[in-house]
Scaffold this motif. Sequence first.
Motif, short mmCIF file in Angstrom:
data_model
loop_
_atom_site.label_atom_id
_atom_site.label_comp_id
_atom_site.label_asym_id
_atom_site.label_seq_id
_atom_site.Cartn_x
_atom_site.Cartn_y
_atom_site.Cartn_z
N ILE A 113 0.84 -1.20 0.00
CA ILE A 113 0.00 0.00 0.00
C ILE A 113 0.88 1.24 0.00
CG2 ILE A 113 -1.74 1.29 1.31
CD1 ILE A 113 -2.57 -1.41 2.57
N PRO A 140 0.47 5.57 0.52
CA PRO A 140 -0.38 6.74 0.74
C PRO A 140 -0.25 7.70 -0.44
CG PRO A 140 1.13 6.37 2.59
CD PRO A 140 1.60 5.53 1.45
N TYR A 142 -5.28 6.06 -0.49
CA TYR A 142 -4.37 4.91 -0.51
C TYR A 142 -4.58 4.12 -1.80
CZ TYR A 142 -4.28 5.94 4.49
OH TYR A 142 -4.17 6.57 5.71
N ARG A 152 -3.19 0.32 -3.46
CA ARG A 152 -2.40 -0.89 -3.26
C ARG A 152 -2.23 -1.63 -4.59
NH1 ARG A 152 -6.81 -4.15 0.52
NH2 ARG A 152 -8.09 -5.00 -1.17
N ILE A 176 -7.56 2.47 5.24
CA ILE A 176 -6.74 1.27 5.11
C ILE A 176 -7.56 0.01 5.36
CG2 ILE A 176 -4.77 0.01 6.09
CD1 ILE A 176 -3.49 2.79 6.61
#
Length: 477
Positions: A214, A216, A226, A228, A243
Amino acid sequence: MPTVLSRLATILVSACLLFTSQVVTAPQRAAAADPGYLMTHFIGEGATGQQIYFSHSTDGLNWTDLNGGGMTLRSTVGTKGVRDPALVRAPGGDKYWIIATDLCIGCGQSWDDAVNNGSRNLVVWESTDLVTWSAPRLLNVAGAIPDGRNAWAPEAIWNPETNDYVLYWATNATRNGVLKHRIYYARTTDFRTITTPQVYIDRAGTQGIIDTQIVPVPSGVGDYRYVRASGDGQITLEGSNSILGTWTDLGNLSGIGLTGSQVEGPMWMKFRDRNEWALYLDQYASGRGYMPVLTTNPSTSGTYRLPASGSYNMGGTKKRHGSILNLTAAEESRVLARWPNTAINRLQSFNYQDRYVRHANLDVRIDPNVSPAADAQFRLRPGLAGSGTVSFESVNFPGYFLRHSNFDFQLAYNDGTTQFAQDATFCQVAGLADSAWSSFQSYNHPDRYIRHYAFQLRLDPITTATGRSDATFRVTS
């Protein structure tokens, strides 16, 4: 220390400066005006390749191996090998952790073992300065997962919503009748205790997922806080504003010809000087290690582009699944000073010239025909306790130094204490038996020198011709 020894130590350090200035050289500072980047990674298979390595870059694209391309940390717990290290910095910058897969393929463990009956632990190191690390310890994360068979590819990210870390990793387990790798997570504040593991990412059907990381994203770039990237047959991108919230599928990298059958181990890096990111991907299928894919908006798959030919250089070692930390100036200064490209040397005995100083089960002696050869290899570091002195760091057990205790020698892990630093520091002087060779005078007991006796290393006063010969060594390659 008695007064007379304190005065001797002061004189000793002054006398050492000229001699050791020809042996230990200061590390080169980064050429960039701004601090650069630190990558932690492993480099391949086997007991040596599956350890912790560091590399440094001033621009995020051209990398230099630290420590001369040698390992910087070695696991002595669990399987005694590590892969997939993640480097985590506390929000206040006062603590760091490395968390890694406890896995050593080719060290008595096969891939089938690792998949179906592997370690349920992660390996954890911690530090307060990024250079002096604790001894490794095991953290059991998959033991509480029903039918959990391993724990791979850990990552962690600070969650401001809960003021703790979300620790996440892959475990092969049976769930709803399907055995496959899923991503699990737990919360922690110290990487010593964790909450009960929960499923974090579970793809449909039999599709497994192993690697995910992940990043930011700042306000004003894309629609999500975020993003990922995950290896799940593709390199899948997902976005979320929390998250532990709901994640939205953002597409994958098949549009630029990259799928999970070619690359794995996604590793994010934000360029310091601009709104651009590199998503490093391990080209495992072709055995070429990491390459960067660039984007100005991580949440939009159409913005990703392959690097131009010749635009990056990964350095001398193959870089495999790890993580990248944007360094502060103070962190960079410490890291570059701790792991310069220092030569690898051996210490040859003057009066038994077929014998070299070596460690064996952490004891220290002189032996002929040392095997493995690395047991007799050391880096002469700037002394831990004072300038103009030297300390001997093991090549194959980095962080372990030659240290006297009760005037006997052992190879011991640096615990960061003043006592350890003093016990592991020496002045390199002209050889007591031959000035073309070297002798090594104790920093905190300057009336004593390193010498061998019955082939064991000791710290003794030297008063005889035999003692002078026993205390004389050649620093050689």
